[in-house]
Design a protein around this motif. Sequence first.
Motif, PDB file in Angstrom:
ATOM      1  N   ILE A  66     126.493  84.287   9.071  1.00 54.03           N
ATOM      2  CA  ILE A  66     125.436  83.215   9.600  1.00 54.03           C
ATOM      3  C   ILE A  66     125.527  83.143  11.053  1.00 54.03           C
ATOM      4  N   THR A  67     124.427  83.066  11.751  1.00 54.99           N
ATOM      5  CA  THR A  67     124.563  82.812  13.295  1.00 54.99           C
ATOM      6  C   THR A  67     123.452  81.489  13.586  1.00 54.99           C
ATOM      7  N   PHE A  68     123.756  80.543  14.055  1.00 54.52           N
ATOM      8  CA  PHE A  68     122.733  79.602  14.710  1.00 54.52           C
ATOM      9  C   PHE A  68     122.752  79.242  16.026  1.00 54.52           C
ATOM     10  N   ILE A  69     121.813  78.720  16.464  1.00 58.52           N
ATOM     11  CA  ILE A  69     121.714  78.302  17.884  1.00 58.52           C
ATOM     12  C   ILE A  69     121.416  76.878  17.960  1.00 58.52           C
ATOM     13  N   THR A  70     122.070  76.106  18.929  1.00 60.68           N
ATOM     14  CA  THR A  70     121.690  74.676  18.875  1.00 60.68           C
ATOM     15  C   THR A  70     120.975  74.236  20.090  1.00 60.68           C
ATOM     16  N   ASP A  71     120.279  73.157  20.153  1.00 60.85           N
ATOM     17  CA  ASP A  71     119.589  72.524  21.196  1.00 60.85           C
ATOM     18  C   ASP A  71     120.508  71.734  22.286  1.00 60.85           C
TER      19      ASP A  71
ATOM     20  N   PRO B  42     121.591  72.357  15.306  1.00 65.46           N
ATOM     21  CA  PRO B  42     121.222  73.731  15.016  1.00 65.46           C
ATOM     22  C   PRO B  42     119.645  73.861  14.790  1.00 65.46           C
ATOM     23  N   ILE B  43     118.952  74.601  15.602  1.00 61.13           N
ATOM     24  CA  ILE B  43     117.629  74.657  15.242  1.00 61.13           C
ATOM     25  C   ILE B  43     116.956  76.087  14.800  1.00 61.13           C
ATOM     26  N   THR B  44     117.754  77.095  15.036  1.00 66.19           N
ATOM     27  CA  THR B  44     117.579  78.512  14.776  1.00 66.19           C
ATOM     28  C   THR B  44     118.716  78.907  13.942  1.00 66.19           C
TER      29      THR B  44
END
Length: 86
Positions: free
Chosen positions: A30-35, A40-42
């Motif tokens: 998994i990879t997630f992008i934070t705001d 985590p938003i994506t």
Amino acid sequence: MPLSPRLEAKLNKTFAPESRVDDVYSGNDITFITDKQGHPITLYIGKRKPDGSITGERYVRRLKFEADGVTLKSSHWDAKGKVTRF
């Protein structure tokens, strides 16, 4: 495919603001992008290739905040389809 409750619980934590986090969950990469606030938003979930890209599914999180802009009112993850490279 909806996210499992255990994965959602993991993603309900806050992380470093505006960052990318690479991890492994239940045999999937998994990879997630934070705001800006560290939520985590994506999310990308699937298999990681040797170059670091992921082939699998992409999810985007919708966040709703109270009038104060800080208190999280609700959130849900929307499946956005397959990705062949991220």
